[in-house]
Design a protein around this motif. Structure first.
Motif, PDB file in Angstrom:
ATOM      1  N   ARG A  54       1.040  -1.295  -0.389  1.00  0.00           N
ATOM      2  CA  ARG A  54      -0.055   0.120  -0.112  1.00  0.00           C
ATOM      3  C   ARG A  54       1.045   1.256  -0.392  1.00  0.00           C
ATOM      4  NH1 ARG A  54      -2.415   2.218   5.430  1.00  0.00           N
ATOM      5  NH2 ARG A  54      -0.343   2.074   6.896  1.00  0.00           N
ATOM      6  N   ALA A  55       0.096   2.487  -0.214  1.00  0.00           N
ATOM      7  CA  ALA A  55       0.937   3.470  -0.816  1.00  0.00           C
ATOM      8  C   ALA A  55       0.216   4.633   0.143  1.00  0.00           C
ATOM      9  CB  ALA A  55       1.599   3.910  -1.663  1.00  0.00           C
ATOM     10  N   GLY A  56       0.448   5.013   1.151  1.00  0.00           N
ATOM     11  CA  GLY A  56      -0.935   6.310   1.780  1.00  0.00           C
ATOM     12  C   GLY A  56      -2.078   5.082   1.791  1.00  0.00           C
ATOM     13  N   HIS A  57      -2.838   3.845   1.580  1.00  0.00           N
ATOM     14  CA  HIS A  57      -3.728   4.247   1.638  1.00  0.00           C
ATOM     15  C   HIS A  57      -4.349   3.389   3.049  1.00  0.00           C
ATOM     16  CE1 HIS A  57      -7.845   3.667  -1.600  1.00  0.00           C
ATOM     17  NE2 HIS A  57      -7.455   2.021  -0.957  1.00  0.00           N
ATOM     18  N   THR A  58      -5.903   2.884   3.065  1.00  0.00           N
ATOM     19  CA  THR A  58      -6.013   2.145   4.452  1.00  0.00           C
ATOM     20  C   THR A  58      -5.856   0.774   4.135  1.00  0.00           C
ATOM     21  OG1 THR A  58      -8.172   2.377   2.337  1.00  0.00           O
ATOM     22  CG2 THR A  58      -8.060   3.425   4.052  1.00  0.00           C
ATOM     23  N   GLY A  59      -5.586   0.355   4.981  1.00  0.00           N
ATOM     24  CA  GLY A  59      -5.861  -1.116   5.630  1.00  0.00           C
ATOM     25  C   GLY A  59      -5.918  -2.298   4.552  1.00  0.00           C
ATOM     26  N   LEU A  60      -5.423  -3.446   4.528  1.00  0.00           N
ATOM     27  CA  LEU A  60      -6.142  -4.705   4.049  1.00  0.00           C
ATOM     28  C   LEU A  60      -6.914  -5.190   5.790  1.00  0.00           C
ATOM     29  CD1 LEU A  60      -7.322  -6.836   1.988  1.00  0.00           C
ATOM     30  CD2 LEU A  60      -4.891  -8.266   2.545  1.00  0.00           C
ATOM     31  N   ILE A  96      -8.781  -8.824   7.079  1.00  0.00           N
ATOM     32  CA  ILE A  96      -8.355 -10.108   6.133  1.00  0.00           C
ATOM     33  C   ILE A  96      -9.975 -10.274   7.443  1.00  0.00           C
ATOM     34  CG2 ILE A  96      -7.296 -12.383   6.329  1.00  0.00           C
ATOM     35  CD1 ILE A  96      -4.515 -10.229   5.801  1.00  0.00           C
ATOM     36  N   ARG A  97     -10.342 -11.544   7.142  1.00  0.00           N
ATOM     37  CA  ARG A  97     -11.539 -12.072   8.003  1.00  0.00           C
ATOM     38  C   ARG A  97     -11.132 -13.123   8.339  1.00  0.00           C
ATOM     39  NH1 ARG A  97     -17.866 -11.283   6.637  1.00  0.00           N
ATOM     40  NH2 ARG A  97     -17.077 -12.586   4.826  1.00  0.00           N
ATOM     41  N   ARG A  98     -10.558 -13.948   9.187  1.00  0.00           N
ATOM     42  CA  ARG A  98     -10.541 -15.712   8.983  1.00  0.00           C
ATOM     43  C   ARG A  98     -11.194 -16.630   8.806  1.00  0.00           C
ATOM     44  NH1 ARG A  98      -5.449 -15.587  13.194  1.00  0.00           N
ATOM     45  NH2 ARG A  98      -5.445 -17.975  12.546  1.00  0.00           N
ATOM     46  N   THR A  99     -11.032 -17.572   9.595  1.00  0.00           N
ATOM     47  CA  THR A  99     -12.791 -18.622   9.596  1.00  0.00           C
ATOM     48  C   THR A  99     -13.015 -18.265  10.474  1.00  0.00           C
ATOM     49  OG1 THR A  99     -10.762 -20.714   9.708  1.00  0.00           O
ATOM     50  CG2 THR A  99     -11.585 -20.300   7.370  1.00  0.00           C
ATOM     51  N   ASN A 100     -12.762 -17.873  11.460  1.00  0.00           N
ATOM     52  CA  ASN A 100     -13.632 -18.111  12.896  1.00  0.00           C
ATOM     53  C   ASN A 100     -14.175 -16.625  13.121  1.00  0.00           C
ATOM     54  OD1 ASN A 100     -10.729 -16.094  13.602  1.00  0.00           O
ATOM     55  ND2 ASN A 100      -9.901 -17.410  14.545  1.00  0.00           N
ATOM     56  N   ARG A 101     -14.133 -15.877  12.043  1.00  0.00           N
ATOM     57  CA  ARG A 101     -14.310 -14.086  11.799  1.00  0.00           C
ATOM     58  C   ARG A 101     -13.624 -13.174  12.779  1.00  0.00           C
ATOM     59  NH1 ARG A 101     -18.166 -15.839   7.575  1.00  0.00           N
ATOM     60  NH2 ARG A 101     -18.885 -14.015   9.111  1.00  0.00           N
ATOM     61  N   GLU A 102     -12.691 -13.393  12.885  1.00  0.00           N
ATOM     62  CA  GLU A 102     -11.417 -12.421  13.822  1.00  0.00           C
ATOM     63  C   GLU A 102     -10.837 -12.025  12.842  1.00  0.00           C
ATOM     64  OE1 GLU A 102      -6.905 -12.613  15.682  1.00  0.00           O
ATOM     65  OE2 GLU A 102      -8.400 -14.529  14.956  1.00  0.00           O
ATOM     66  N   ILE A 103     -10.727  -9.938  12.555  1.00  0.00           N
ATOM     67  CA  ILE A 103     -10.509  -9.279  11.705  1.00  0.00           C
ATOM     68  C   ILE A 103      -8.728  -8.898  11.426  1.00  0.00           C
ATOM     69  CG2 ILE A 103     -10.926  -7.417  11.029  1.00  0.00           C
ATOM     70  CD1 ILE A 103     -13.284  -8.954  10.002  1.00  0.00           C
ATOM     71  N   LEU A 104      -7.965  -9.717  11.074  1.00  0.00           N
ATOM     72  CA  LEU A 104      -6.289  -8.507  10.672  1.00  0.00           C
ATOM     73  C   LEU A 104      -7.053  -7.651  10.267  1.00  0.00           C
ATOM     74  CD1 LEU A 104      -5.132 -12.093  11.135  1.00  0.00           C
ATOM     75  CD2 LEU A 104      -5.518 -10.781  12.560  1.00  0.00           C
ATOM     76  N   VAL A 105      -5.996  -6.330  10.804  1.00  0.00           N
ATOM     77  CA  VAL A 105      -6.012  -5.835   9.575  1.00  0.00           C
ATOM     78  C   VAL A 105      -4.573  -5.001   9.679  1.00  0.00           C
ATOM     79  CG1 VAL A 105      -5.917  -2.987   9.700  1.00  0.00           C
ATOM     80  CG2 VAL A 105      -7.395  -3.888  11.243  1.00  0.00           C
ATOM     81  N   ILE A 106      -4.316  -5.526   7.975  1.00  0.00           N
ATOM     82  CA  ILE A 106      -2.635  -5.742   7.635  1.00  0.00           C
ATOM     83  C   ILE A 106      -2.184  -4.265   6.950  1.00  0.00           C
ATOM     84  CG2 ILE A 106      -0.699  -6.488   5.738  1.00  0.00           C
ATOM     85  CD1 ILE A 106      -2.124  -8.447   8.805  1.00  0.00           C
ATOM     86  N   SER A 107      -1.123  -3.355   7.584  1.00  0.00           N
ATOM     87  CA  SER A 107      -0.591  -1.974   6.936  1.00  0.00           C
ATOM     88  C   SER A 107       0.330  -2.138   6.954  1.00  0.00           C
ATOM     89  CB  SER A 107      -1.263  -1.133   8.295  1.00  0.00           C
ATOM     90  OG  SER A 107      -2.607  -1.296   7.874  1.00  0.00           O
ATOM     91  N   PRO A 108       1.505  -1.867   5.572  1.00  0.00           N
ATOM     92  CA  PRO A 108       2.374  -2.517   5.124  1.00  0.00           C
ATOM     93  C   PRO A 108       2.813  -0.453   5.440  1.00  0.00           C
ATOM     94  CG  PRO A 108       1.693  -3.816   4.023  1.00  0.00           C
ATOM     95  CD  PRO A 108       0.405  -2.897   4.276  1.00  0.00           C
ATOM     96  N   ASP A 109       3.657  -0.358   5.318  1.00  0.00           N
ATOM     97  CA  ASP A 109       4.483   0.844   5.648  1.00  0.00           C
ATOM     98  C   ASP A 109       4.766   1.480   4.010  1.00  0.00           C
ATOM     99  OD1 ASP A 109       4.510   1.160   8.364  1.00  0.00           O
ATOM    100  OD2 ASP A 109       6.960   0.607   8.442  1.00  0.00           O
ATOM    101  N   GLY A 110       4.331   2.659   3.673  1.00  0.00           N
ATOM    102  CA  GLY A 110       4.239   3.452   2.372  1.00  0.00           C
ATOM    103  C   GLY A 110       3.576   4.613   2.665  1.00  0.00           C
ATOM    104  N   PRO A 111       3.787   5.608   1.762  1.00  0.00           N
ATOM    105  CA  PRO A 111       3.953   6.664   1.835  1.00  0.00           C
ATOM    106  C   PRO A 111       2.930   6.965   0.456  1.00  0.00           C
ATOM    107  CG  PRO A 111       5.589   7.344   0.746  1.00  0.00           C
ATOM    108  CD  PRO A 111       5.379   5.505   1.221  1.00  0.00           C
TER     109      PRO A 111
END
Length: 466
Positions: free
Chosen positions: A352-358, A360-375
């Motif tokens: 990503r480049a300055g955008h909102t994070g991804l 990820i909804r896992r099978t147990n409905r847990e939500i992971l927010v993935i936000s790699p660095d990048g302007p």
């Protein structure tokens, strides 16, 4: 006899090697030409965006656009004609001067002189001469590399050595014609590659032509309305009609535009049989400039993705430098995120480049927010240490991915409260497993939060489920 057979085989092998070498050289040259053409298109789009943002006079836009076209195809002169309601082609802009007609024209004039006499008019009827014929038939025209010298006894050089013309159209509606006369290097002639590039640029020039007609024919309020409609059409044309079909996963994307069009867009780019690039982006600004800036970014991505599929960091760095070089003075930028899906290995690489994070909804409905660095792209040059991280993961069955623009998370209600990432994650956790249904559920939740508060930004999301 065997020695002659051996010599023959050696000779045949040598010829074969020479043939393969020639083919490889031709392939390399074609690849280099294709790369140069892609760069010309991107550079042209950047100049187009800058001209719109820097000047409120549409006639000035057209003059700058004509100059950009001339630079792209190395033409000494470019003329842009627009087709009016009376089926008359009228000169809208010109870059460079046409050659001078000979002082003395013999009774038997050359093809070159006759062609120049046909082109050198501010008003051309449909079907008249090269320009009128191209507008009438919709077919490209190219003439060059042939003997176009004068028939006069003086043998003086003719004014035109090479000429090409292409029609301009939007949604199959003829807008006008672009005509290029003579290469800047008068010893050279226009080629089929030049003609193809000019034809590629014609659709973008047509947008400028429509703007000129809108501004000249309507009052201020009507112009605002028509510009809004045109911006919507441009934005709509940037979005894919359908999501790619796959046996392994489902994709659904939805764009809910605000009243004032912004620069949101998404795209699905088939890199090869095993890789799909999913992109979502949000350009700064509003209206046509934001849409054109998005189109420029989209062209770079589609033109270069095959080269960078194994190196998303370099992909974003090169895109960033390209945007910065041409837009730094205007302060334009774009936030962007991409998922490179490997359909063979069932993996995803996210950048990503300055955008909102991804999300990820896992099978147990847990939500992971993935936000790699990048302007954000276009804000800073690479020499300032601009870097982009990526995050790779296995895409397991039952897992869903959500990409979205900040028009969703930053939606306000009457109390001034944002919808926010927490509400989005909570609603995403309970949303349907079907991507289309989930997308509509999320947008309904955002609309309920806003209630009667007006929508000020586009709301765009892409959902992928496995």
């Amino acid at each position: 006899m065997s020695i002659f057979i051996l010599y023959g085989l050696v000779a045949l092998l040598a010829v074969l090697q020479l043939y393969l070498w020639l083919i490889s050289r031709q392939t390399v040259r074609e690849g280099e030409r294709a790369m140069a053409d892609r760069e010309e298109v991107v550079e042209f789009l950047m100049r187009f965006v800058n001209s719109i943002g820097a000047n409120s006079d549409p006639r000035a836009w057209m003059r700058e656009i004509a100059g950009s076209v001339a630079s792209a195809v190395s033409a000494a002169s470019v003329r842009i004609y627009l087709l009016d309601s009376d089926s008359i082609l009228r000169l809208a802009a010109q870059s460079g001067s046409l050659p001078m007609l000979p002082d003395h024209v013999d009774f038997k004039i050359s093809k070159s002189t006759r062609m120049l006499q046909q082109i050198d008019h501010d008003r051309i009827e449909l079907g008249d001469g090269v320009v009128g014929e191209v507008a009438l038939t919709g077919e490209n025209y190219l003439a060059g590399g042939i003997d176009m010298r004068s028939h006069s006894s003086s043998g003086r050089a003719t004014p035109i050595e090479s000429v090409m013309a292409v029609p301009m159209s939007i949604n199959d509606q003829r807008i006008g014609v672009i005509c290029a006369v003579n290469k800047r290097d008068r010893a050279a002639s226009f080629t089929t590659e030049n003609l193809f590039l000019l034809s590629t640029l014609s659709s973008h020039v047509a947008i400028g032509g429509v703007l000129v007609q809108v501004y000249e024919e309507m009052g201020d309020q009507q112009r605002i309305v028509q510009e809004l409609l045109l911006a919507r059409e441009i934005q709509k044309s940037l979005l894919p009609a359908t999501a790619p079909a796959s046996d392994n996963f489902d994709i659904y994307a939805l764009n809910n535009p605000a009243q004032e069009v912004s620069g949101d867009y998404y795209d699905f780019i088939e890199v090869d049989d095993d890789h799909l690039l999913v992109v979502i982006a949000d350009a700064s600004g509003k209206g046509i400039p934001a849409c054109m800036f998005t189109a420029m970014c989209r062209s770079f991505l589609r033109s270069n993705v095959a080269r960078y599929k194994d190196d998303l960091e370099s992909f974003l760095r090169d895109l960033n430098q390209t945007l910065f070089d041409d837009t730094a003075d205007d302060g334009k930028f774009i936030t962007l995120a991409m998922c490179l899906i490997d359909k063979r290995d069932n993996t995803v690489e996210y950048a990503r480049a300055g955008h909102t994070g991804l999300l990820i909804r896992r099978t147990n409905r847990e939500i992971l927010v993935i936000s790699p660095d990048g302007p954000a792209l276009g804000l800073l040059p690479n020499e300032f240490g601009v870097e982009f991280d990526t995050f790779a993961f296995s895409w397991l069955p039952g897992t869903s991915l959500l990409m979205y623009t900040d028009g969703i998370s930053e939606t306000l209600n009457e109390a001034g409260e944002e919808f926010g990432i927490d509400r989005l994650c909570d609603r995403w956790k309970t949303a349907s497993d079907d991507p289309e249904t989930a997308a509509r559920e999320l947008l309904e939740a955002v609309a309920e939060h806003a209630d009667s508060y007006p929508q000020t930004d586009d709301r765009t999301l892409v959902i992928m489920s496995k």
